[in-house]
Motif scaffolding. Structure first.
Motif, short mmCIF file in Angstrom:
data_model
loop_
_atom_site.label_atom_id
_atom_site.label_comp_id
_atom_site.label_asym_id
_atom_site.label_seq_id
_atom_site.Cartn_x
_atom_site.Cartn_y
_atom_site.Cartn_z
N THR A 139 -10.68 -5.73 -6.23
CA THR A 139 -10.36 -4.49 -6.94
C THR A 139 -8.86 -4.48 -7.19
O THR A 139 -8.10 -5.27 -6.60
N ARG A 156 -6.73 -2.26 -6.20
CA ARG A 156 -6.06 -1.90 -4.95
C ARG A 156 -6.00 -3.12 -4.01
O ARG A 156 -4.97 -3.38 -3.40
N GLU A 157 -7.10 -3.84 -3.87
CA GLU A 157 -7.11 -5.02 -3.01
C GLU A 157 -6.09 -6.06 -3.49
O GLU A 157 -5.36 -6.64 -2.70
N ILE A 173 -2.56 -4.99 -2.63
CA ILE A 173 -2.26 -5.17 -1.21
C ILE A 173 -1.97 -6.63 -0.91
O ILE A 173 -0.99 -6.96 -0.23
N LEU A 228 2.14 2.21 -2.13
CA LEU A 228 0.88 2.63 -2.75
C LEU A 228 0.55 4.10 -2.49
O LEU A 228 -0.48 4.60 -2.97
N TYR A 234 -8.21 -2.07 4.36
CA TYR A 234 -8.33 -2.97 3.21
C TYR A 234 -8.13 -4.43 3.63
O TYR A 234 -8.86 -5.32 3.20
#
Length: 176
Positions: A122, A124-125, A128, A145, A155
């Motif tokens: 994703t 977000r992943e 990170i 974030l 995560y």
């Protein structure tokens, strides 16, 4: 070995019976999912498969609420295999008595992501991992974030399971 135990061991899904959240019976698929032999886990508390005592108690309280009302429940969670390797698991459970849900319970356990798969990330992943590759800590990533550092850790754990990484360094090396 009788036909029933052969049937249980041939199933491609982990099966567990517990009394008071202690493992009373399991099939070989369940044991191997967590990298144990059956004799190493039968008679032990399920707590050994949780990342922390807090997780064990918190998850137990949440499940008890659902089981009291419905008699069954399911969810996905990170659990720990032998040597504290995280595994992303889908758990489905049913109890004999909703009034006393942990008196006798049967659950199935299934790994959500097969080892060796490299699923799509994703946004977000991906963010990170990119910040990890820059050497930022979980707290620094969280600030960038605008999320909690615990969310970043969640995560990271999920990502390690997704890509089959042993630790954060391995995770960073596997994702380009």
């Amino acid at each position: 070995m009788n036909d029933t135990s052969s049937l249980h061991d041939l199933l491609p899904i982990g099966i567990l019976m517990s009394v008071g959240r202690k493992i009373t019976h399991c099939n070989s698929t369940f044991a191997s999912l967590f990298n144990y032999e059956m004799e190493d886990i039968v008679g032990k508390s399920l707590e050994m498969l949780y990342p922390s005592r807090f997780e064990f108690l918190d998850r137990g309280e949440k499940w008890a609420e659902f089981l009291h009302i419905h008699g069954e429940h399911s969810d996905e969670r990170i659990m720990l295999a032998r040597k504290e390797n995280p595994v992303w698991i889908k758990v489905r459970g049913r109890c004999r008595s909703p009034r006393d849900p942990y008196q006798l319970m049967v659950c199935t356990f299934e790994e959500v992501t097969e080892k060796g798969q490299n699923p799509e990330l994703t946004i977000r992943e991906y963010a990170i991992v990119k910040y990890m590759q820059q050497g930022l800590t979980s707290k620094e990533i969280a600030r960038k974030l605008m999320i909690s550092h615990r969310t970043v850790e969640t995560y990271k754990n999920r990502l390690m399971v997704k890509v089959g990484a042993r630790n954060s360094m391995h995770l960073v090396s596997l994702i380009k």
